[in-house]
Write a protein that holds these residues in place. Structure first.
Motif, PDB file in Angstrom:
ATOM      1  N   THR A 142       8.127  10.368   3.934  1.00 16.42           N
ATOM      2  CA  THR A 142       7.235  11.015   4.901  1.00 16.42           C
ATOM      3  C   THR A 142       8.014  11.529   6.112  1.00 16.42           C
ATOM      4  O   THR A 142       7.811  12.682   6.547  1.00 16.42           O
ATOM      5  N   LYS A 143       8.898  10.699   6.661  1.00  7.98           N
ATOM      6  CA  LYS A 143       9.698  11.113   7.824  1.00  7.98           C
ATOM      7  C   LYS A 143      10.639  12.255   7.469  1.00  7.98           C
ATOM      8  O   LYS A 143      10.843  13.181   8.264  1.00  7.98           O
ATOM      9  N   ARG A 167       8.690  15.422   7.195  1.00 14.09           N
ATOM     10  CA  ARG A 167       8.338  15.908   8.535  1.00 14.09           C
ATOM     11  C   ARG A 167       9.541  16.606   9.177  1.00 14.09           C
ATOM     12  O   ARG A 167       9.397  17.613   9.864  1.00 14.09           O
ATOM     13  N   LYS A 202       9.801  19.889   7.641  1.00 16.03           N
ATOM     14  CA  LYS A 202       8.538  20.624   7.798  1.00 16.03           C
ATOM     15  C   LYS A 202       8.007  21.134   6.456  1.00 16.03           C
ATOM     16  O   LYS A 202       7.656  22.299   6.301  1.00 16.03           O
ATOM     17  N   ARG A 225       4.841  16.357   1.778  1.00 16.99           N
ATOM     18  CA  ARG A 225       5.454  15.113   1.295  1.00 16.99           C
ATOM     19  C   ARG A 225       5.749  15.191  -0.209  1.00 16.99           C
ATOM     20  O   ARG A 225       6.795  14.710  -0.672  1.00 16.99           O
TER      21      ARG A 225
END
Length: 447
Positions: free
Chosen positions: A392-393, A396, A399, A402
């Motif tokens: 997930t990180k 992110r 951009k 997931r």
């Protein structure tokens, strides 16, 4: 008694000699000679100052003027200059023998406890002292710059007895030395405080007894808090404003809220103490970085430690963080050793074998795939590992969705034939990335 000689010599007066008057005349004549002698000696001291020969030259001339040898000491009892060719049979005379360091320390402590230094630095005129361990008397006077005591001059009564005029000459000499130290900032920087002298003594291994380090460290308040940390600032990049290192040190002291700092090996090193493992607060850290950036300077930070006996090792770590940080991340200004410890290890190992031999072969396969198919999977993997393998990180960061990131990770695992859920594999890959960064191949890891 006056008597008239005769009418012819009526304009002349004969004064009968009197024993007391002869004595007075002799005394006046002696005082005039002493005055002329005193003025000649004063002129010699002033000439030494104006000759620009330096502090040692002044002290050598002063030896001739006062007729007795002497030394200049700072507030930390560190001898700055002395008459090297003088033969003095006194245990207090400066020695360059390392084995006498501890004897001198105990003697100075005894003097301090007896109130000698308190009398010296509070008196407006020279003091004469006698000590039970010394066969000779000493005369000393403080050196002050802008009403701040920075040291003293001690003269030993080894060659001739002290004279009344020596008091005035020593006062003048202290003023001459103070002027010289202001004229020559390099010389004045040698006048260390007691803390500076102590810390530099440990770094130069002149003070190495763990017991003495512990005792003196407590006396100086360096163990008042649990954690110690060193910040070393490099002066290799010259400031546009041309500030002296002493001035820069005073600014950094104010930013970090301390006075425990030294000028050593052309760098500024600050000793920070804290009850928490956060010697540099966020506010102070941001101000320090701003100051470093504005003056094109860099700083290395050591790990935390508790024992001053390990000062040299942690100083070397702060310097190494500085060196590696400048080489690998020149755009930054503050480098923590913990972030560069592995690179320090690589530096040590590199002298014995090829570092690329330690790279995970699975990563080599992935790099080959990127080159062949013009993909950026190495960069994706590096960022994924930097985010602790959190999909997930990582998504992110890039951009992207997931699920898209999960697909990339799966593809990377297939190419390398490994599972990124294996902690040993992740450690090996992260170490390989660090090796590549150290070797200058980090460009392969970037998109």
């Amino acid at each position: 008694m006056k008597e008239k000689k005769n009418a012819k010599d009526s304009n002349r007066i004969r004064v009968k000699s009197h024993p007391d008057e002869q004595k007075t005349t002799h005394m006046i004549r002696t005082l005039c000679m002493q005055k002329r002698r005193f003025e000649r000696k004063k002129a010699k001291l002033m000439t030494a100052l104006l000759s620009c020969g330096g502090l040692q030259h002044i002290i050598d001339i002063a030896y001739e003027v006062l007729g007795n040898p002497m030394f200049v000491s700072d507030m930390g009892y560190n001898v700055v200059a002395f008459n090297k060719n003088a033969e003095v049979g006194d245990p207090s005379w400066p020695s360059t023998a390392p084995e006498e360091e501890f004897d001198a320390y105990e003697r100075i402590k005894k003097l301090n406890d007896s109130g000698v230094f308190e009398r010296l630095y509070s008196s407006e005129s020279p003091c004469i002292e006698e000590f039970d361990y010394s066969p000779t008397r000493w005369m000393a006077h403080k050196i002050a710059i802008n009403d701040k005591n920075i040291g003293h001059i001690a003269v030993v009564e080894a060659k001739k007895a002290f004279e009344p005029m020596d008091f005035g000459l020593l006062e003048l000499l202290c003023s001459v030395v103070a002027s010289e130290l202001q004229k020559e900032p390099i010389q004045s920087s040698q006048l260390y405080s007691e803390v500076e002298h102590f810390l530099i003594g440990i770094l130069e291994e002149r003070i190495f007894s763990a017991e003495i380090i512990q005792k003196q460290g407590k006396k100086l308040g360096l163990y008042a808090k649990e954690h110690l940390c060193l910040v070393t600032v490099s002066s290799e990049l010259k400031t546009e404003k041309g500030m002296s290192l002493s001035y820069v040190k005073s600014i950094i002291n104010r930013i970090l809220g301390t006075e425990k700092s030294i000028l050593y090996q052309n760098k500024i090193t600050v000793l920070l103490t804290s009850d928490k493992k956060e010697a540099v607060s966020d506010g102070a850290k941001s101000k320090l970085i701003e100051f470093l950036n504005s003056n094109q300077m860099k700083a290395g930070v050591s790990p935390y430690f508790q024992d001053l006996a390990g000062l040299k090792s942690h100083y070397n770590q702060s310097v190494k963080a500085l060196e590696l940080g400048i080489a690998m991340n020149p755009e930054e200004s503050l480098y923590y050793y913990e972030a560069y410890a592995c690179y320090h290890l690589f530096e040590i190992v590199a002298g014995q074998t090829g570092l690329k031999d330690f790279c995970n072969t699975a990563l080599t396969d992935l790099m080959g795939y990127d080159q062949q198919y013009k993909t950026n999977y190495c960069h994706n993997l590096c960022i994924h590992l930097q985010h602790d393998g959190n999909v997930t990180k990582t998504a992110r960061y890039f951009k992207i969705h997931r699920n898209s990131m999960k697909y990339r990770i799966k593809k990377i695992e297939e190419i390398m034939a490994v599972s990124l859920t294996d902690s040993e594999i992740k450690f090996s890959l992260m170490m390989s990335f660090k090796l590549l960064a150290y070797l200058g191949d980090e460009k392969l890891l970037k998109a």
